[in-house]
Scaffold this active site. Structure first.
Site, PDB file in Angstrom:
ATOM      1  N   ASP A  74      -4.130  -0.504  -0.406  1.00  0.00           N
ATOM      2  CA  ASP A  74      -3.821  -1.686   0.380  1.00  0.00           C
ATOM      3  C   ASP A  74      -4.143  -2.959  -0.389  1.00  0.00           C
ATOM      4  OD1 ASP A  74      -6.567  -1.600   0.521  1.00  0.00           O
ATOM      5  OD2 ASP A  74      -6.686  -1.461   2.691  1.00  0.00           O
ATOM      6  N   SER A  75      -4.655  -2.802  -1.596  1.00  0.00           N
ATOM      7  CA  SER A  75      -4.796  -3.930  -2.526  1.00  0.00           C
ATOM      8  C   SER A  75      -3.437  -4.544  -2.828  1.00  0.00           C
ATOM      9  CB  SER A  75      -5.473  -3.478  -3.819  1.00  0.00           C
ATOM     10  OG  SER A  75      -4.840  -2.330  -4.360  1.00  0.00           O
ATOM     11  N   ASP A 101      -2.953   4.688   0.896  1.00  0.00           N
ATOM     12  CA  ASP A 101      -3.967   4.106   1.775  1.00  0.00           C
ATOM     13  C   ASP A 101      -3.478   4.051   3.219  1.00  0.00           C
ATOM     14  OD1 ASP A 101      -6.546   3.311   1.174  1.00  0.00           O
ATOM     15  OD2 ASP A 101      -5.925   1.530   0.064  1.00  0.00           O
ATOM     16  N   LYS A 132      -6.025   7.935   1.776  1.00  0.00           N
ATOM     17  CA  LYS A 132      -7.373   7.369   1.680  1.00  0.00           C
ATOM     18  C   LYS A 132      -7.639   6.526   2.913  1.00  0.00           C
ATOM     19  CE  LYS A 132      -8.441   3.803  -1.015  1.00  0.00           C
ATOM     20  NZ  LYS A 132      -9.087   2.865  -0.057  1.00  0.00           N
ATOM     21  N   GLU A 168     -10.967   4.096   4.851  1.00  0.00           N
ATOM     22  CA  GLU A 168     -12.271   3.478   4.671  1.00  0.00           C
ATOM     23  C   GLU A 168     -13.235   3.879   5.772  1.00  0.00           C
ATOM     24  OE1 GLU A 168     -10.742  -0.651   2.481  1.00  0.00           O
ATOM     25  OE2 GLU A 168     -11.837  -0.753   4.386  1.00  0.00           O
ATOM     26  N   GLU A 186     -17.325   1.696  -3.881  1.00  0.00           N
ATOM     27  CA  GLU A 186     -16.974   0.357  -4.366  1.00  0.00           C
ATOM     28  C   GLU A 186     -18.150  -0.603  -4.232  1.00  0.00           C
ATOM     29  OE1 GLU A 186     -13.570  -3.131  -3.894  1.00  0.00           O
ATOM     30  OE2 GLU A 186     -13.370  -1.247  -2.797  1.00  0.00           O
TER      31      GLU A 186
END
EC number: 2.1.2.11
Length: 287
Positions: free
Chosen positions: A67-68, A106, A136, A138, A204
């Site tokens: 999502d970057s 993501d 992925k 979070e 991270e």
């Protein structure tokens, strides 16, 4: 290592992740095997087919459609606005541009926070419509029910702990796990994600000593970004790695090229040729 040496994968790479031979897709079982034999491996982000094909040909074994993309591809200030439509569309492009890499998609903010059923619906979309090999998400304890259901449904899950950019509005951009309490919580979250079935954990902005401790404590691989050299793998946002990002880059990023300058020079050279009448020349013209 010289640039020339870095351009070539290891000579004996038949069973390695980086530069390994063959065109079959890397799977989570290959990732697990790399942990057992102690191989460190690289992961890069990508958001389009052409860039992904370059990384795939370079031997990068795992490509994250992160999502970057919000910050470095779509022009958003943070990752929060990224939608499932955008993630699905760009993930499919990355899958089409690769042959060997494991492509991880993501789950963006708002696509799994409601609970496991929402997570399964959106993860299934990435697997079926985009073709990713894993997803992925979070969060530690708060995301365990989602992880468990996805794994039970046959969808490999990569967990993301430490600084979680989707929570930037509450935690900001700062190193996580510096206090004893925070370190204990992160280690507990990592073990819980493993127990829930996650095949890997991204760490991270975590102190190097803590990341190394987490790595030693888990039988699944850890992937560091700003987490020191003690993790099993390293990931970077590709625009940071290649020097395409403008302005100040994070401390943990190493720039291996200066594509922003290279592309700027090329654009200016083209513009000057057009402005001066040098392009198109005779060799670029049909008669």
């Amino acid at each position: 290592m010289t640039l020339q040496a870095a351009q070539k994968p290891p000579a004996d790479s038949g069973k390695t992740l980086y530069g390994g031979k063959g065109t079959r897709r890397i799977t989570v079982h290959d990732i697990a095997a790399a942990k057992v034999r102690g191989e460190k491996w690289p992961m890069l982000t990508a958001y389009d087919a052409m860039t992904a094909s370059v990384f795939d040909e370079a031997g990068i074994p795992v490509i994250l459609v992160g999502d970057s993309m919000g910050n470095c591809h779509l022009g958003y200030e943070t990752t929060v606005p990224v939608t499932m439509d955008e993630m699905t569309f760009l993930s499919a492009a990355v899958v089409r541009g690769t042959k060997r890499a494991l492509v991880v998609g993501d789950l963006p903010f708002g696509s799994y926070q409601e609970g496991p059923v929402q997570a399964l619906r959106n993860a299934t979309r990435l697997v079926k419509d985009a073709g990713v090999g894993a997803i992925k998400l979070e969060g530690g304890e708060r995301s365990l029910p989602q992880t468990e259901l996805l794994v039970q449904a046959g969808i490999p899950v990569m967990s993301h702990l430490g600084l979680t950019p989707q929570s930037v509005n509450t935690m900001g951009y700062r190193v996580q796990g510096r206090s004893d309490e925070a370190a204990h919580r992160l280690l507990s979250d990592a073990k819980a994600a493993q127990d829930a079935g996650a095949f890997a954990v991204v760490l991270e902005l975590v102190p190097a000593e803590l990341a190394a401790e987490v790595t030693r404590s888990l039988h699944i691989p850890t992937i560091g970004i700003g987490a020191g050299a003690g993790t099993d793998a390293q990931v970077l946002v590709w625009t940071d790695m290649a020097g395409l990002t403008g302005g100040k880059v994070p401390r943990f990023t190493k720039q291996y090229a200066n594509l922003r300058e290279t592309l700027g020079d090329a654009a200016r050279a083209f513009a000057e040729d057009v402005n001066g009448g040098a392009f198109p020349a005779e060799e670029h013209t049909f008669h």
